[in-house]
Motif scaffolding. Structure first.
Motif, PDB file in Angstrom:
ATOM      1  N   THR A 264     -33.741  -3.348 -26.186  1.00  0.00           N
ATOM      2  CA  THR A 264     -34.949  -2.583 -25.894  1.00  0.00           C
ATOM      3  C   THR A 264     -34.399  -1.636 -24.696  1.00  0.00           C
ATOM      4  O   THR A 264     -33.899  -1.972 -23.592  1.00  0.00           O
ATOM      5  CB  THR A 264     -36.028  -3.406 -25.242  1.00  0.00           C
ATOM      6  N   VAL A 265     -34.749  -0.203 -24.828  1.00  0.00           N
ATOM      7  CA  VAL A 265     -33.988   0.600 -23.928  1.00  0.00           C
ATOM      8  C   VAL A 265     -35.264   1.756 -23.781  1.00  0.00           C
ATOM      9  O   VAL A 265     -36.205   1.949 -24.182  1.00  0.00           O
ATOM     10  CB  VAL A 265     -32.729   1.388 -24.505  1.00  0.00           C
ATOM     11  N   GLN A 266     -34.979   2.416 -22.662  1.00  0.00           N
ATOM     12  CA  GLN A 266     -35.658   3.796 -22.447  1.00  0.00           C
ATOM     13  C   GLN A 266     -34.763   4.932 -21.938  1.00  0.00           C
ATOM     14  O   GLN A 266     -33.969   4.649 -20.984  1.00  0.00           O
ATOM     15  CB  GLN A 266     -36.563   3.478 -20.934  1.00  0.00           C
ATOM     16  N   LYS A 267     -34.912   6.118 -22.571  1.00  0.00           N
ATOM     17  CA  LYS A 267     -33.846   7.114 -22.371  1.00  0.00           C
ATOM     18  C   LYS A 267     -33.981   7.528 -20.891  1.00  0.00           C
ATOM     19  O   LYS A 267     -35.207   7.902 -20.390  1.00  0.00           O
ATOM     20  CB  LYS A 267     -33.976   8.101 -23.306  1.00  0.00           C
ATOM     21  N   GLY A 268     -32.889   7.729 -20.123  1.00  0.00           N
ATOM     22  CA  GLY A 268     -32.705   8.294 -18.977  1.00  0.00           C
ATOM     23  C   GLY A 268     -32.458   9.769 -18.843  1.00  0.00           C
ATOM     24  O   GLY A 268     -32.866  10.652 -19.760  1.00  0.00           O
ATOM     25  N   ILE A 269     -31.652  10.059 -17.881  1.00  0.00           N
ATOM     26  CA  ILE A 269     -30.937  11.380 -17.697  1.00  0.00           C
ATOM     27  C   ILE A 269     -29.642  11.627 -18.771  1.00  0.00           C
ATOM     28  O   ILE A 269     -28.911  10.428 -18.889  1.00  0.00           O
ATOM     29  CB  ILE A 269     -30.404  11.488 -16.259  1.00  0.00           C
ATOM     30  N   TRP A 270     -29.667  12.710 -19.329  1.00  0.00           N
ATOM     31  CA  TRP A 270     -28.728  13.279 -20.191  1.00  0.00           C
ATOM     32  C   TRP A 270     -28.518  11.839 -21.472  1.00  0.00           C
ATOM     33  O   TRP A 270     -29.781  11.917 -21.867  1.00  0.00           O
ATOM     34  CB  TRP A 270     -27.236  12.923 -19.447  1.00  0.00           C
ATOM     35  N   ASN A 271     -27.681  11.555 -21.691  1.00  0.00           N
ATOM     36  CA  ASN A 271     -27.687  10.635 -22.955  1.00  0.00           C
ATOM     37  C   ASN A 271     -27.385   9.204 -22.508  1.00  0.00           C
ATOM     38  O   ASN A 271     -26.956   8.272 -23.362  1.00  0.00           O
ATOM     39  CB  ASN A 271     -26.572  11.234 -23.755  1.00  0.00           C
ATOM     40  N   TYR A 272     -28.055   8.802 -21.292  1.00  0.00           N
ATOM     41  CA  TYR A 272     -28.021   7.422 -21.035  1.00  0.00           C
ATOM     42  C   TYR A 272     -29.156   6.616 -21.178  1.00  0.00           C
ATOM     43  O   TYR A 272     -30.237   7.271 -21.018  1.00  0.00           O
ATOM     44  CB  TYR A 272     -27.599   7.381 -19.532  1.00  0.00           C
ATOM     45  N   TYR A 273     -29.278   5.457 -21.639  1.00  0.00           N
ATOM     46  CA  TYR A 273     -30.278   4.619 -21.793  1.00  0.00           C
ATOM     47  C   TYR A 273     -30.297   3.238 -20.807  1.00  0.00           C
ATOM     48  O   TYR A 273     -29.401   2.662 -20.834  1.00  0.00           O
ATOM     49  CB  TYR A 273     -30.656   4.122 -23.135  1.00  0.00           C
ATOM     50  N   VAL A 274     -31.335   3.407 -20.158  1.00  0.00           N
ATOM     51  CA  VAL A 274     -31.540   1.962 -19.250  1.00  0.00           C
ATOM     52  C   VAL A 274     -32.018   0.927 -20.083  1.00  0.00           C
ATOM     53  O   VAL A 274     -32.811   0.897 -20.936  1.00  0.00           O
ATOM     54  CB  VAL A 274     -32.551   2.128 -18.280  1.00  0.00           C
ATOM     55  N   VAL A 275     -31.341  -0.252 -20.130  1.00  0.00           N
ATOM     56  CA  VAL A 275     -31.640  -1.449 -20.817  1.00  0.00           C
ATOM     57  C   VAL A 275     -32.495  -2.328 -20.257  1.00  0.00           C
ATOM     58  O   VAL A 275     -32.220  -2.830 -19.348  1.00  0.00           O
ATOM     59  CB  VAL A 275     -30.089  -2.234 -21.337  1.00  0.00           C
ATOM     60  N   LYS A 276     -33.663  -2.502 -20.975  1.00  0.00           N
ATOM     61  CA  LYS A 276     -34.751  -3.287 -20.189  1.00  0.00           C
ATOM     62  C   LYS A 276     -34.405  -4.775 -20.634  1.00  0.00           C
ATOM     63  O   LYS A 276     -34.528  -5.617 -19.746  1.00  0.00           O
ATOM     64  CB  LYS A 276     -35.855  -3.131 -20.753  1.00  0.00           C
ATOM     65  N   LYS A 277     -34.163  -5.184 -21.867  1.00  0.00           N
ATOM     66  CA  LYS A 277     -33.464  -6.551 -22.305  1.00  0.00           C
ATOM     67  C   LYS A 277     -33.018  -6.278 -23.734  1.00  0.00           C
ATOM     68  O   LYS A 277     -33.006  -5.289 -24.370  1.00  0.00           O
ATOM     69  CB  LYS A 277     -35.050  -7.133 -22.371  1.00  0.00           C
ATOM     70  N   TRP A 278     -32.065  -7.454 -24.173  1.00  0.00           N
ATOM     71  CA  TRP A 278     -31.691  -7.393 -25.378  1.00  0.00           C
ATOM     72  C   TRP A 278     -31.429  -8.725 -25.850  1.00  0.00           C
ATOM     73  O   TRP A 278     -31.814  -9.759 -25.129  1.00  0.00           O
ATOM     74  CB  TRP A 278     -30.079  -6.819 -25.257  1.00  0.00           C
ATOM     75  N   GLU A 279     -31.243  -8.863 -27.292  1.00  0.00           N
ATOM     76  CA  GLU A 279     -31.236 -10.168 -27.748  1.00  0.00           C
ATOM     77  C   GLU A 279     -30.213 -10.415 -28.965  1.00  0.00           C
ATOM     78  O   GLU A 279     -30.204  -9.186 -29.636  1.00  0.00           O
ATOM     79  CB  GLU A 279     -32.704 -10.790 -28.289  1.00  0.00           C
ATOM     80  N   LEU A 280     -29.430 -11.312 -28.998  1.00  0.00           N
ATOM     81  CA  LEU A 280     -28.339 -11.413 -30.171  1.00  0.00           C
ATOM     82  C   LEU A 280     -29.367 -12.090 -31.272  1.00  0.00           C
ATOM     83  O   LEU A 280     -30.065 -13.007 -31.184  1.00  0.00           O
ATOM     84  CB  LEU A 280     -27.516 -12.435 -29.806  1.00  0.00           C
ATOM     85  N   LYS A 281     -29.294 -11.421 -32.685  1.00  0.00           N
ATOM     86  CA  LYS A 281     -30.010 -11.800 -33.603  1.00  0.00           C
ATOM     87  C   LYS A 281     -29.329 -12.000 -34.979  1.00  0.00           C
ATOM     88  O   LYS A 281     -28.098 -10.935 -35.074  1.00  0.00           O
ATOM     89  CB  LYS A 281     -31.329 -10.760 -34.054  1.00  0.00           C
ATOM     90  N   LYS A 282     -29.431 -12.933 -35.704  1.00  0.00           N
ATOM     91  CA  LYS A 282     -28.722 -13.093 -36.939  1.00  0.00           C
ATOM     92  C   LYS A 282     -29.452 -12.225 -37.971  1.00  0.00           C
ATOM     93  O   LYS A 282     -30.568 -11.899 -38.189  1.00  0.00           O
ATOM     94  CB  LYS A 282     -28.987 -14.505 -37.523  1.00  0.00           C
ATOM     95  N   LYS A 283     -28.324 -11.434 -38.865  1.00  0.00           N
ATOM     96  CA  LYS A 283     -28.904 -10.708 -39.799  1.00  0.00           C
ATOM     97  C   LYS A 283     -29.434 -11.413 -41.129  1.00  0.00           C
ATOM     98  O   LYS A 283     -29.253 -12.549 -41.194  1.00  0.00           O
ATOM     99  CB  LYS A 283     -27.724  -9.861 -40.340  1.00  0.00           C
ATOM    100  N   ASN A 284     -30.282 -10.659 -41.797  1.00  0.00           N
ATOM    101  CA  ASN A 284     -31.056 -11.285 -42.804  1.00  0.00           C
ATOM    102  C   ASN A 284     -30.114 -11.238 -43.914  1.00  0.00           C
ATOM    103  O   ASN A 284     -29.939  -9.842 -44.821  1.00  0.00           O
ATOM    104  CB  ASN A 284     -32.349 -10.638 -43.199  1.00  0.00           C
ATOM    105  N   LEU A 285     -29.184 -12.050 -44.256  1.00  0.00           N
ATOM    106  CA  LEU A 285     -28.205 -11.615 -45.354  1.00  0.00           C
ATOM    107  C   LEU A 285     -28.607 -12.216 -46.781  1.00  0.00           C
ATOM    108  O   LEU A 285     -29.672 -12.783 -46.976  1.00  0.00           O
ATOM    109  CB  LEU A 285     -26.875 -12.741 -45.107  1.00  0.00           C
TER     110      LEU A 285
END
Length: 207
Positions: free
Chosen positions: A186-207
């Motif tokens: 989960t991100v929000q775009k900041g200056i130039w091409n950088y994104y601030v990371v709000k949170k992240w989660e490791l998820k298993k793919k639907n194989l």
């Protein structure tokens, strides 16, 4: 008598210069320690997690401040630098002195001018990101680094990015196949091409 007076004057001048340098070195050492502590605190506790890349960051937030800092400290310490340089006679000694003080200047410039630029940019980047919408991106995992300072790596905009993981997650990653997982960020775009990371989660793919 005149020659003796000149020698005495030079001796007194050298003594004054040495005393002055000793006082300055104590001040400089204290300031350097403060800058190093500030850098560690900012990096460990106040740094915003970001993903993305832009050459403008390298130019304006790293290279330009460091170059300005080297020039500033070179002018500020020119008397000491010139005297030290002239005190050596051999070419390789002079080259060593130039290289040593240049490397020292880059390090000190990064901890001072570079750190100010980095903190300012981080603050402005966060403020700018707060104006933009929240986005969710999914990226395929390219690797689990399981040793000291563990992390997970993934591709974002054709560049490899990393996110640090906890000790608990790292233990779980030992038994995971990277091909079976993706990272949802989960991100929000900041200056130039950088994104601030709000949170992240490791998820298993639907194989």
């Amino acid at each position: 008598m005149h020659l003796k007076d000149n020698r005495n004057v030079k001796k007194i001048e050298r003594k004054k210069f040495k005393n002055k340098e000793k006082k300055l070195q104590r001040i400089h050492y204290s300031l350097l320690i403060m800058a190093m502590i500030s850098f560690v605190v900012n990096y460990m506790f106040l740094r915003n997690s970001t993903i993305g890349h832009d050459i403008r960051y390298v130019i304006y937030i790293f290279c330009v401040p460091v170059i300005i800092g080297v020039l500033f400290f070179g002018i500020y310490r020119r008397e000491f630098l010139i005297k030290t340089y002239l005190s050596f006679n051999k070419t390789f000694e002079k080259l060593y002195v130039i290289g040593f003080f240049l490397l020292q200047g880059v390090l000190i410039s990064y901890l001072s001018f570079g750190q100010i630029a980095w903190i300012t940019w981080s603050y402005l980047n966060k403020k700018e990101s707060e104006k933009n919408k929240i986005e969710i991106i999914n990226c395929n995992i390219t690797g689990f680094y399981l040793k000291k300072n563990p992390d997970i790596s993934f591709k974002f905009n054709n560049r490899t990015e990393v996110l640090s993981v906890t000790t608990e997650m790292n233990r779980e990653n030992y038994n995971r196949n990277r091909k079976d997982y993706k990272v949802e960020i989960t991100v929000q775009k900041g200056i130039w091409n950088y994104y601030v990371v709000k949170k992240w989660e490791l998820k298993k793919k639907n194989l």
